[in-house]
Scaffold this active site. Structure first.
Site, PDB file in Angstrom:
ATOM      1  N   LEU A   1       0.844  -1.209   0.000  1.00  0.00           N
ATOM      2  CA  LEU A   1       0.000   0.000   0.000  1.00  0.00           C
ATOM      3  C   LEU A   1       0.871   1.247   0.000  1.00  0.00           C
ATOM      4  O   LEU A   1       1.837   1.326   0.752  1.00  0.00           O
ATOM      5  CB  LEU A   1      -0.888   0.003   1.244  1.00  0.00           C
ATOM      6  CG  LEU A   1      -1.732  -1.259   1.513  1.00  0.00           C
ATOM      7  CD1 LEU A   1      -2.487  -1.119   2.820  1.00  0.00           C
ATOM      8  CD2 LEU A   1      -2.681  -1.537   0.357  1.00  0.00           C
ATOM      9  N   ARG A   2       0.528   2.209  -0.855  1.00  0.00           N
ATOM     10  CA  ARG A   2       1.219   3.501  -0.842  1.00  0.00           C
ATOM     11  C   ARG A   2       0.380   4.488  -0.054  1.00  0.00           C
ATOM     12  O   ARG A   2      -0.845   4.593  -0.287  1.00  0.00           O
ATOM     13  CB  ARG A   2       1.405   4.023  -2.276  1.00  0.00           C
ATOM     14  CG  ARG A   2       2.492   3.323  -3.052  1.00  0.00           C
ATOM     15  CD  ARG A   2       2.393   3.629  -4.528  1.00  0.00           C
ATOM     16  NE  ARG A   2       1.172   3.072  -5.105  1.00  0.00           N
ATOM     17  CZ  ARG A   2       0.827   3.224  -6.388  1.00  0.00           C
ATOM     18  NH1 ARG A   2       1.580   3.951  -7.190  1.00  0.00           N
ATOM     19  NH2 ARG A   2      -0.277   2.678  -6.849  1.00  0.00           N
ATOM     20  N   GLU A   3       1.009   5.203   0.869  1.00  0.00           N
ATOM     21  CA  GLU A   3       0.248   6.189   1.642  1.00  0.00           C
ATOM     22  C   GLU A   3      -0.310   7.232   0.669  1.00  0.00           C
ATOM     23  O   GLU A   3       0.357   7.638  -0.265  1.00  0.00           O
ATOM     24  CB  GLU A   3       1.140   6.833   2.708  1.00  0.00           C
ATOM     25  CG  GLU A   3       1.533   5.825   3.775  1.00  0.00           C
ATOM     26  CD  GLU A   3       2.188   6.461   4.995  1.00  0.00           C
ATOM     27  OE1 GLU A   3       1.921   7.637   5.271  1.00  0.00           O
ATOM     28  OE2 GLU A   3       2.967   5.764   5.656  1.00  0.00           O
TER      29      GLU A   3
ATOM     30  N   LYS B   1       8.607  -8.704  -0.429  1.00  0.00           N
ATOM     31  CA  LYS B   1       8.217  -7.365   0.047  1.00  0.00           C
ATOM     32  C   LYS B   1       9.444  -6.468   0.149  1.00  0.00           C
ATOM     33  O   LYS B   1       9.466  -5.337  -0.343  1.00  0.00           O
ATOM     34  CB  LYS B   1       7.540  -7.492   1.410  1.00  0.00           C
ATOM     35  CG  LYS B   1       7.368  -6.193   2.158  1.00  0.00           C
ATOM     36  CD  LYS B   1       6.327  -5.298   1.529  1.00  0.00           C
ATOM     37  CE  LYS B   1       6.239  -3.989   2.305  1.00  0.00           C
ATOM     38  NZ  LYS B   1       5.297  -3.045   1.717  1.00  0.00           N
TER      39      LYS B   1
ATOM     40  N   CYS C   1       8.298   3.249   5.209  1.00  0.00           N
ATOM     41  CA  CYS C   1       8.680   1.965   4.609  1.00  0.00           C
ATOM     42  C   CYS C   1      10.037   1.946   3.943  1.00  0.00           C
ATOM     43  O   CYS C   1      10.917   1.169   4.345  1.00  0.00           O
ATOM     44  CB  CYS C   1       7.597   1.548   3.614  1.00  0.00           C
ATOM     45  SG  CYS C   1       6.059   1.233   4.443  1.00  0.00           S
TER      46      CYS C   1
HETATM   47  C1  UDX Z   1       6.008   2.565  -0.448  1.00  0.00           C
HETATM   48  C2  UDX Z   1       5.750   1.578  -1.571  1.00  0.00           C
HETATM   49  O1  UDX Z   1       5.427   2.297  -2.758  1.00  0.00           O
HETATM   50  C3  UDX Z   1       4.567   0.672  -1.219  1.00  0.00           C
HETATM   51  O2  UDX Z   1       4.372  -0.289  -2.232  1.00  0.00           O
HETATM   52  C4  UDX Z   1       4.895  -0.027   0.108  1.00  0.00           C
HETATM   53  O3  UDX Z   1       3.827  -0.861   0.501  1.00  0.00           O
HETATM   54  C5  UDX Z   1       5.162   0.996   1.180  1.00  0.00           C
HETATM   55  O4  UDX Z   1       6.230   1.861   0.792  1.00  0.00           O
HETATM   56  P1  UDX Z   1       5.006   4.825   0.451  1.00  0.00           P
HETATM   57  O5  UDX Z   1       6.144   4.765   1.417  1.00  0.00           O
HETATM   58  O6  UDX Z   1       3.645   5.153   0.940  1.00  0.00           O
HETATM   59  O7  UDX Z   1       4.878   3.393  -0.321  1.00  0.00           O
HETATM   60  O8  UDX Z   1       5.369   5.943  -0.605  1.00  0.00           O
HETATM   61  P2  UDX Z   1       5.805   5.983  -2.129  1.00  0.00           P
HETATM   62  O9  UDX Z   1       4.721   6.626  -2.881  1.00  0.00           O
HETATM   63  O10 UDX Z   1       6.323   4.692  -2.579  1.00  0.00           O
HETATM   64  O11 UDX Z   1       7.046   7.037  -2.036  1.00  0.00           O
HETATM   65  C6  UDX Z   1       8.138   6.655  -1.226  1.00  0.00           C
HETATM   66  C7  UDX Z   1       9.136   7.807  -1.249  1.00  0.00           C
HETATM   67  O12 UDX Z   1       9.721   7.925  -2.562  1.00  0.00           O
HETATM   68  C8  UDX Z   1       8.514   9.172  -0.922  1.00  0.00           C
HETATM   69  O13 UDX Z   1       9.428   9.920  -0.135  1.00  0.00           O
HETATM   70  C9  UDX Z   1       8.327   9.813  -2.289  1.00  0.00           C
HETATM   71  O14 UDX Z   1       8.388  11.240  -2.233  1.00  0.00           O
HETATM   72  C10 UDX Z   1       9.540   9.252  -3.047  1.00  0.00           C
HETATM   73  N1  UDX Z   1       9.318   9.171  -4.491  1.00  0.00           N
HETATM   74  C11 UDX Z   1       8.416   8.267  -4.992  1.00  0.00           C
HETATM   75  C12 UDX Z   1      10.059  10.001  -5.320  1.00  0.00           C
HETATM   76  O15 UDX Z   1      10.861  10.821  -4.847  1.00  0.00           O
HETATM   77  N2  UDX Z   1       9.884   9.899  -6.665  1.00  0.00           N
HETATM   78  C13 UDX Z   1       9.000   9.015  -7.222  1.00  0.00           C
HETATM   79  O16 UDX Z   1       8.890   8.986  -8.456  1.00  0.00           O
HETATM   80  C14 UDX Z   1       8.231   8.181  -6.352  1.00  0.00           C
END
Ligand code: UDX
Length: 446
Positions: free
Chosen positions: A153-155, A213, A269
């Site tokens: 899940l992505r927040e 995971k 995460c």
């Molecule tokens: C992540 C995984 O995507 C998800 O599958 C897992 O279950 C939990 O961890 P999340 O931590 O909610 O989800 O956020 P995500 O949208 O993945 O972004 C993670 C980090 O990467 C954030 O700091 C975001 O700003 C950064 N990010 C993401 C980027 O800098 N660029 C991108 O293109 C995508």
């Protein structure tokens, strides 16, 4: 089907509400009394788009109930999910599994019938096997099996991720007498409402599911970090990171997602999971240099944010420089401040004598407890900009897109903007007299 969900944190709440929406009867066990009381009142102490409505609906239909102890939660449950926290231990980076094993022991002590225990928390490889051993040694009289069902899940988009998953990973303990068939049947029935999406259930060994995971998250963190490093190269060579990342992503072997550069990854995460995987690999005698380098590169990036800002501010120390920060959370559409780049950047700017004015649509209450008390928390975005010599955009909140250049001119004292999300790249700010530094591009002067 009746299930118990142990842990009312982000994963337990979202998963419990979504399983209830699938038609299961869910009892969510939350030991922290204030948190439990807020659930029972119908309040959710976190911001996740859509969760409020889903929670209220499922609660109204009595498919989602709450209690404070595992014994009560287990009554008539066929499946019990462990969704408790597995925080990274300070210093070592190991995943702290005390809550997981404590839950396993309590389940064993309270169990009155055969059960399937499913770890939904992100746990190191081998944890499910250890949960099985703990439960088996305490309750040899019952047939209690284990499975792994990690969440992806992505927040900010967790509900849609749960309802429209790319895949549902299920790790089975094939050492049992039925080779995990009973667990497979139970979880297939639970996820039955997703059948219309086609075959999303992927069954594998327990250990494979646990490692999948970590491997997926570490790979995504590495991909983002690579995009960040390419953006830095673009800034000094005159290449445009939007064009480079777009062209890279056209190759299906690379794909367009997770190539948007930013201030560095944060959240609950990526930092925790990359640390845990690096530690697991090193402990196993097969260190992952790629994962370790991803961690180091990301930490270094967050530290270098301050150096860059101070360079843009120049060395005129005759007066206190004021910096406005738009966005404090680790990304948009969440109130989560965990490992956010702002928590590295702002203390460093504060130590350098910079006066800070900040605003975030949802992160302010959490941020106040985590940032220096001298920081000014503005009531809105324009309030943060007032009198600022320089503005930094750290989080890509939609509402920041609607700020007009004329409002910037009227509010700010200085004319420097550092946009770490590329949010305003199409606003032609240099034509309004601003020095506009956009991540991944050469700085544009007025
Ligand atoms: C992540 C995984 O995507 C998800 O599958 C897992 O279950 C939990 O961890 P999340 O931590 O909610 O989800 O956020 P995500 O949208 O993945 O972004 C993670 C980090 O990467 C954030 O700091 C975001 O700003 C950064 N990010 C993401 C980027 O800098 N660029 C991108 O293109 C995508």
């Amino acid at each position: 089907m009746k299930i118990a969900m142990i842990g009312g944190g982000y994963v337990g709440l979202v998963s419990g509400a979504c399983f209830a929406a699938f038609g299961a009867t869910v009892t969510l066990v939350e030991k922290e009394e204030h948190r439990l009381a807020s659930f029972q009142r119908g309040d959710i102490p976190l911001y996740e788009p859509g969760l409020d409505a889903l929670f209220t609906e499922q609660k109204a239909h009595n498919r989602l109930t709450f209690c404070g102890n595992i014994a009560e939660g287990l009554q008539k449950a066929e499946i019990v999910f462990i969704a408790v926290g597995t925080p990274a231990r300070r210093g070592s980076g190991y995943a702290d599994l005390n809550y997981v094993y404590a839950a396993a022991r309590e389940i064993a002590e309270a169990a009155t019938h055969d059960l399937l225990i499913v770890t939904k928390s992100t746990v190191p490889v081998g944890t499910g096997r250890k949960v099985h051993d703990i439960v088996k040694s305490l309750r040899p009289d019952l047939d209690i099996s284990v499975a792994s069902n990690p969440e992806f899940l992505r927040e900010g988009q967790a509900i849609s991720d749960f309802m429209n998953p790319d895949r549902v990973i299920i790790g089975l303990d094939r050492k049992t007498h039925d080779k995990g068939e009973k667990a497979k049947a139970l979880l297939t029935a639970l996820y039955h409402p997703l059948d219309h999406l086609g075959s999303k259930l992927v069954f594998m060994e327990l250990e494979s599911a646990e490692l999948t995971k970590y491997a997926a998250n570490a790979f995504l963190a590495m991909k983002v970090t690579f995009a960040n490093e390419i953006a830095d190269i673009c800034e000094v060579t005159g290449a445009d990171s939007d064009e480079v990342h777009h062209a890279m992503g056209l190759d299906p072997r690379i794909g367009p997602d997770f190539l948007t550069p930013g201030p560095g990854f944060g959240g609950s995460c990526f930092p925790k999971d990359t640390q845990a995987l690096a530690v697991t690999a090193r402990k196993a005698g097969t260190p992952s240099q790629l994962v370790e380098t991803t961690i180091a590169s990301n930490e270094d990036r967050k530290r270098r944010l301050a150096e860059k800002i101070l360079t843009f501010l120049g060395d005129d120390l005759t007066h206190t420089r004021t910096v406005a920060i738009l966005g404090l959370t680790f990304k948009a559409n969440t109130d989560d401040m965990r490992q956010s780049p702002s928590l590295t950047l702002l203390p460093l700017l504060h130590e350098a004598g910079v006066s800070l004015r900040v605003y975030d649509p949802y992160g302010m209450s959490q941020a106040k407890a985590l940032l220096p008390r001298e920081v000014y928390f503005a009531p809105d975005a324009l309030g943060a900009l007032k009198g600022a010599d320089l503005l930094v955009i750290l989080t890509e909140w939609e509402e920041f897109l609607h700020i007009q250049p004329s409002e910037l001119q009227a509010s700010m004292k200085g004319r420097i903007i550092v946009d770490y999300r590329g949010l305003w790249k199409n606003k032609e700010l240099p034509s309004y007299g601003f020095t506009y530094h956009c991540i991944g591009k050469k700085t544009k002067l007025p």
